[in-house]
Design an enzyme around this catalytic site. Structure first.
Site: not given
Ligand SMILES: [Mn+2]
Length: 325
Positions: A115, A138, A140, A142, A155, A244, A246, A289
């Site tokens: 990312h 995402d 997360h 980030d 990332h 992303d 994830d 990712e």
């Protein structure tokens, strides 16, 4: 201008391949662009009525794990950030391509890689379209900085670069970043894992977060409606979708480096891309990712790679106009 797509001059898509893995620590994420293309990405894009413009690839030659961690200015010694010079150079190259694509008002699709690459794709687009809105999907936050990051992996920091929080560190390799996202330009969706100090930083900056709790509470339809209310408060603006993989629950997208359970289900993941596409305002997308290596190192997990690549391809399709009915 096209009537349905007011921010584009034509249905032309420029593709940037960014096989960059230095923003994290697992090899293989750099293989995703070529595997997506081998599995029919360009054919799918054409079948949806888009013409392929420029196809470029950031040279991964210098992006090896052989350089010492950072060459930070003296005042940054002791703070953690890994490979700022290598990633700054790669992102500068991506930013040039993204800026050119935005200048000709074409669609920009950027394939990671991790990312960190979107500091280039979004930072470059912002040079040309300073009012760009960003939907960040995402698991997360980030939002880390060298001070809040437990790992030093870039990332986990792209939003602190893109919002300008990183400016005070004066990282020379990112000095080409000029325009930054403001609160009303950024919405996060699907979040469920935030580092403790990162959380304080996000709260003090005031970022609009629709975590998985809000997805549960309002449904994904309600979340996207609220997201568009924020981004289009003063009228339509061009939108960039930073996806992303994830964010999607590991059950549906297992081949990724930082899996977190309790993510978007298959339809929620698609609905985000479909609803953004329906606004007609989408001008760019990142898909990052996907790590094909995490599936096929162990032959028993080969299926993991396949389903992850497949959902990645499908999400691009949904963002580019594919509909059920
Ligand atoms: Mn991310």
């Amino acid at each position: 201008m096209i009537p349905d797509l007011p921010f584009l001059n034509s249905k032309t898509l420029n593709l940037i391949q960014a096989p960059v893995a230095l923003g994290q620590t697992l090899e293989g994420v750099d293989e995703a662009p070529s595997i997506l293309i081998q599995n029919g990405l360009l054919e799918q894009i054409s079948s949806l009525g888009w013409s392929i413009g420029q196809v470029s690839e950031v040279d991964p030659h210098d992006l090896k794990w052989n350089s010492p961690v950072g060459n930070l200015p003296a005042h940054q010694q002791g703070q953690k950030i890994k490979f700022p010079n290598e990633l700054g150079d790669a992102c500068r190259e991506i930013a040039g391509l993204a800026r050119d694509s935005a200048k000709e008002k074409s669609f920009t699709l950027t394939l990671g890689g991790d990312h960190s690459i979107v500091i280039g794709s979004i930072g470059g687009a912002l040079l040309e379209r300073p009012d760009l809105g960003v939907i960040w999907v995402d698991a997360h936050g980030d939002f880390n900085t060298p001070e809040t990051s437990p790992s030093g992996n870039i990332h986990g920091m792209p939003l602190s670069f893109l919002t300008g929080l990183m400016q005070r560190y004066q990282i020379k390799s990112f000095d080409w970043l000029k325009n930054f996202l403001t609160r009303d330009q950024l919405v996060l969706v699907g979040i469920r894992s935030i580092d403790p100090e990162e959380r304080s930083l996000m709260k003090s900056w005031g970022v609009n977060v629709f975590s998985m709790t809000e997805v549960d509470r309002y449904g994904i339809g309600g979340v996207m409606e609220r997201a568009f209310e924020i981004l289009f408060k003063n009228g339509k603006r061009p939108i960039h979708l930073s996806y992303d993989i994830d964010s999607v629950d590991p059950h549906f997208a297992p081949s990724t480096g930082t899996r977190v359970r309790g993510g978007l289900n298959y339809r929620e993941a698609h609905y985000i891309a479909e609803s953004v596409s329906e606004t007609g305002a989408l001008v760019g997308m990142d898909l990052v990712e996907i790590n094909p290596r995490l599936g096929y190192v162990d032959p028993a997990h080969r299926g993991d790679t396949n389903v992850t690549v497949e959902i990645g391809l499908e999400l691009v399709g949904s963002a580019l106009g594919k509909r059920i009915y």
